[in-house]
Design a protein around this motif. Structure first.
Motif, PDB file in Angstrom:
ATOM      1  N   PHE A   1     -47.212-120.181  34.343  1.00  0.00           N
ATOM      2  CA  PHE A   1     -47.139-119.240  35.459  1.00  0.00           C
ATOM      3  C   PHE A   1     -46.270-119.792  36.584  1.00  0.00           C
ATOM      4  O   PHE A   1     -46.745-120.294  37.598  1.00  0.00           O
ATOM      5  CB  PHE A   1     -48.536-118.859  35.944  1.00  0.00           C
ATOM      6  CG  PHE A   1     -49.124-117.751  35.111  1.00  0.00           C
ATOM      7  CD1 PHE A   1     -48.777-116.434  35.336  1.00  0.00           C
ATOM      8  CD2 PHE A   1     -49.972-118.047  34.065  1.00  0.00           C
ATOM      9  CE1 PHE A   1     -49.279-115.414  34.541  1.00  0.00           C
ATOM     10  CE2 PHE A   1     -50.488-117.041  33.264  1.00  0.00           C
ATOM     11  CZ  PHE A   1     -50.139-115.722  33.503  1.00  0.00           C
TER      12      PHE A   1
ATOM     13  N   PRO B   1     -57.229-108.849  40.679  1.00  0.00           N
ATOM     14  CA  PRO B   1     -56.730-110.030  39.960  1.00  0.00           C
ATOM     15  C   PRO B   1     -56.809-111.279  40.839  1.00  0.00           C
ATOM     16  O   PRO B   1     -56.682-111.192  42.062  1.00  0.00           O
ATOM     17  CB  PRO B   1     -55.271-109.667  39.662  1.00  0.00           C
ATOM     18  CG  PRO B   1     -54.898-108.719  40.759  1.00  0.00           C
ATOM     19  CD  PRO B   1     -56.140-107.914  41.024  1.00  0.00           C
TER      20      PRO B   1
ATOM     21  N   LYS C   1     -45.978-115.237  37.766  1.00  0.00           N
ATOM     22  CA  LYS C   1     -47.011-114.843  38.727  1.00  0.00           C
ATOM     23  C   LYS C   1     -46.718-113.457  39.276  1.00  0.00           C
ATOM     24  O   LYS C   1     -47.603-112.611  39.401  1.00  0.00           O
ATOM     25  CB  LYS C   1     -47.081-115.847  39.886  1.00  0.00           C
ATOM     26  CG  LYS C   1     -48.077-116.963  39.715  1.00  0.00           C
ATOM     27  CD  LYS C   1     -48.254-117.714  41.028  1.00  0.00           C
ATOM     28  CE  LYS C   1     -49.312-118.795  40.878  1.00  0.00           C
ATOM     29  NZ  LYS C   1     -49.545-119.516  42.152  1.00  0.00           N
TER      30      LYS C   1
ATOM     31  N   THR D   1     -56.327-115.683  32.742  1.00  0.00           N
ATOM     32  CA  THR D   1     -55.690-115.812  31.427  1.00  0.00           C
ATOM     33  C   THR D   1     -56.188-117.027  30.653  1.00  0.00           C
ATOM     34  O   THR D   1     -56.156-117.036  29.419  1.00  0.00           O
ATOM     35  CB  THR D   1     -54.158-115.889  31.561  1.00  0.00           C
ATOM     36  OG1 THR D   1     -53.802-117.059  32.312  1.00  0.00           O
ATOM     37  CG2 THR D   1     -53.614-114.653  32.267  1.00  0.00           C
TER      38      THR D   1
ATOM     39  N   PRO E   1     -53.273-116.623  38.343  1.00  0.00           N
ATOM     40  CA  PRO E   1     -53.465-115.857  37.108  1.00  0.00           C
ATOM     41  C   PRO E   1     -54.214-116.610  36.021  1.00  0.00           C
ATOM     42  O   PRO E   1     -54.958-116.012  35.240  1.00  0.00           O
ATOM     43  CB  PRO E   1     -52.030-115.537  36.672  1.00  0.00           C
ATOM     44  CG  PRO E   1     -51.246-115.544  37.942  1.00  0.00           C
ATOM     45  CD  PRO E   1     -51.862-116.624  38.782  1.00  0.00           C
ATOM     46  N   THR E   2     -54.053-117.945  35.968  1.00  0.00           N
ATOM     47  CA  THR E   2     -54.721-118.716  34.922  1.00  0.00           C
ATOM     48  C   THR E   2     -56.247-118.690  35.060  1.00  0.00           C
ATOM     49  O   THR E   2     -56.951-118.967  34.087  1.00  0.00           O
ATOM     50  CB  THR E   2     -54.238-120.177  34.916  1.00  0.00           C
ATOM     51  OG1 THR E   2     -54.364-120.725  36.241  1.00  0.00           O
ATOM     52  CG2 THR E   2     -52.792-120.272  34.457  1.00  0.00           C
TER      53      THR E   2
ATOM     54  N   CYS F   1     -50.966-113.101  28.940  1.00  0.00           N
ATOM     55  CA  CYS F   1     -52.282-113.678  28.645  1.00  0.00           C
ATOM     56  C   CYS F   1     -52.260-114.648  27.469  1.00  0.00           C
ATOM     57  O   CYS F   1     -53.312-115.172  27.082  1.00  0.00           O
ATOM     58  CB  CYS F   1     -53.296-112.563  28.369  1.00  0.00           C
ATOM     59  SG  CYS F   1     -53.679-111.548  29.808  1.00  0.00           S
TER      60      CYS F   1
ATOM     61  N   THR G   1     -50.682-105.761  37.239  1.00  0.00           N
ATOM     62  CA  THR G   1     -52.066-105.387  37.553  1.00  0.00           C
ATOM     63  C   THR G   1     -52.090-104.275  38.598  1.00  0.00           C
ATOM     64  O   THR G   1     -52.895-103.339  38.503  1.00  0.00           O
ATOM     65  CB  THR G   1     -52.882-106.596  38.050  1.00  0.00           C
ATOM     66  OG1 THR G   1     -52.209-107.223  39.150  1.00  0.00           O
ATOM     67  CG2 THR G   1     -53.090-107.609  36.933  1.00  0.00           C
TER      68      THR G   1
ATOM     69  N   PHE H   1     -47.522-110.803  36.858  1.00  0.00           N
ATOM     70  CA  PHE H   1     -48.973-110.597  36.786  1.00  0.00           C
ATOM     71  C   PHE H   1     -49.453-109.725  37.943  1.00  0.00           C
ATOM     72  O   PHE H   1     -50.205-108.767  37.750  1.00  0.00           O
ATOM     73  CB  PHE H   1     -49.676-111.955  36.808  1.00  0.00           C
ATOM     74  CG  PHE H   1     -51.163-111.884  36.597  1.00  0.00           C
ATOM     75  CD1 PHE H   1     -51.697-111.735  35.322  1.00  0.00           C
ATOM     76  CD2 PHE H   1     -52.031-111.982  37.678  1.00  0.00           C
ATOM     77  CE1 PHE H   1     -53.072-111.685  35.127  1.00  0.00           C
ATOM     78  CE2 PHE H   1     -53.407-111.927  37.492  1.00  0.00           C
ATOM     79  CZ  PHE H   1     -53.927-111.778  36.213  1.00  0.00           C
ATOM     80  N   TYR H   2     -48.997-110.039  39.156  1.00  0.00           N
ATOM     81  CA  TYR H   2     -49.399-109.256  40.326  1.00  0.00           C
ATOM     82  C   TYR H   2     -48.912-107.809  40.213  1.00  0.00           C
ATOM     83  O   TYR H   2     -49.653-106.857  40.495  1.00  0.00           O
ATOM     84  CB  TYR H   2     -48.823-109.868  41.608  1.00  0.00           C
ATOM     85  CG  TYR H   2     -49.263-111.278  41.925  1.00  0.00           C
ATOM     86  CD1 TYR H   2     -50.492-111.772  41.499  1.00  0.00           C
ATOM     87  CD2 TYR H   2     -48.436-112.129  42.665  1.00  0.00           C
ATOM     88  CE1 TYR H   2     -50.883-113.071  41.807  1.00  0.00           C
ATOM     89  CE2 TYR H   2     -48.827-113.423  42.976  1.00  0.00           C
ATOM     90  CZ  TYR H   2     -50.047-113.890  42.543  1.00  0.00           C
ATOM     91  OH  TYR H   2     -50.436-115.170  42.850  1.00  0.00           O
TER      92      TYR H   2
END
Length: 261
Positions: A67, A99, A72, A107, A103-104, A61, A79, A75-76
């Motif tokens: 990303f 999510p 990415k 974030t 991601p941005t 974040c 979460t 992030f997946y």
């Protein structure tokens, strides 16, 4: 904990995070028009426990994170992992459960908008330092409905776990497998099973036959055959949560009785 392995062992088609399956599956691959996907990278997605996963999430974040396919995937996977363990972020209660594909959107967009809404901007500009401070202050809470596991029993789970995992860092299916393993571990002495006097603490609600039936029903969570996996799928999440709580009650009863022997 291999988060990629955790994902593929637990994800169901009906779950929100299933939409990321192809991206996760192909994160180490590059598409070649002549031969299709080729393995060209060796990204690994390892965390020690939920605490380390939370630290990694905070890193993702940060305002200067790019990303790429690897980030990415992080992030997946994070979460999904934290959501599966029952975590929520107080400031963004739905982000772990749902999510965004990009991601941005969270974030950068959601975090920036929240800071502005709280008056933390400088004439519409959100400084990097402000964003870092905001991310550091995010509150992660575990919304668990399960019976609390004391330190002594949690240590037993860590000792028998093949990855030395604490109970609360396990998925539901893993919890059920390890509960069954721990019951067997506690009852087996010198190669033989002992029979505690359950009537001393359980008032007839837990008996030797009840424990045997529970262990038998949980066998499908201990094995990875197609038959066992198919049997697991017949249970709803509500039923599995009940099995966890009931199993922990059995574990606590056995632990208490064997301490008195």
């Amino acid at each position: 904990m291999d988060l990629k392995e955790f994902y593929f062992q637990n994800i169901k088609e009906s779950e929100y995070h299933y939409r990321f399956r192809n991206s996760i599956d192909n994160v180490n691959k590059t598409f070649n028009v002549f031969v299709g996907y080729e393995e060209t990278e060796n990204y690994e997605f390892e965390v020690y426990d939920a605490e380390e996963a939370i630290t990694k999430f905070r890193e993702l974040c940060q305002p200067d994170v790019n990303f790429s396919g690897e980030n990415k995937c992080w992030f997946y996977l994070i979460t999904y992992y934290l959501h599966t363990l029952g975590y929520e972020i107080r400031e963004f209660p739905r982000i772990l459960a749902r999510p965004p594909v990009e991601p941005t959107d969270f974030t950068y967009g959601d975090i920036r908008n929240r800071i502005i809404a709280q008056g933390g901007d400088d004439n519409g500009t959100v400084r990097y330092a402000t964003r870092r401070s905001f991310v550091a202050g995010l509150t992660f809470e575990q919304k668990s409905c399960h019976i609390e596991v004391g330190d002594s029993i949690n240590q037993k789970f860590i000792e028998i776990s093949t990855r030395q995992a604490s109970f609360n860092s396990m998925s539901t299916d893993e919890k059920l497998a390890e509960i069954a393993n721990l019951i067997e571990n506690m009852l087996k002495r010198d190669g033989k099973f002992v029979t505690p006097d359950y009537s001393k603490v359980c008032c007839g609600f837990i008996t030797d036959s009840v424990v045997k039936d529970y262990r038998k029903k949980m066998q499908c969570f201990r094995h990875c055959s197609d038959e066992a996996i198919g049997e697991r799928k017949t249970y709803s999440e509500e039923q599995k949560n009940f099995f966890v709580d009931y199993g922990l009650t059995i574990v606590k009863a056995i632990h208490s009785l064997l301490q008195k022997r």
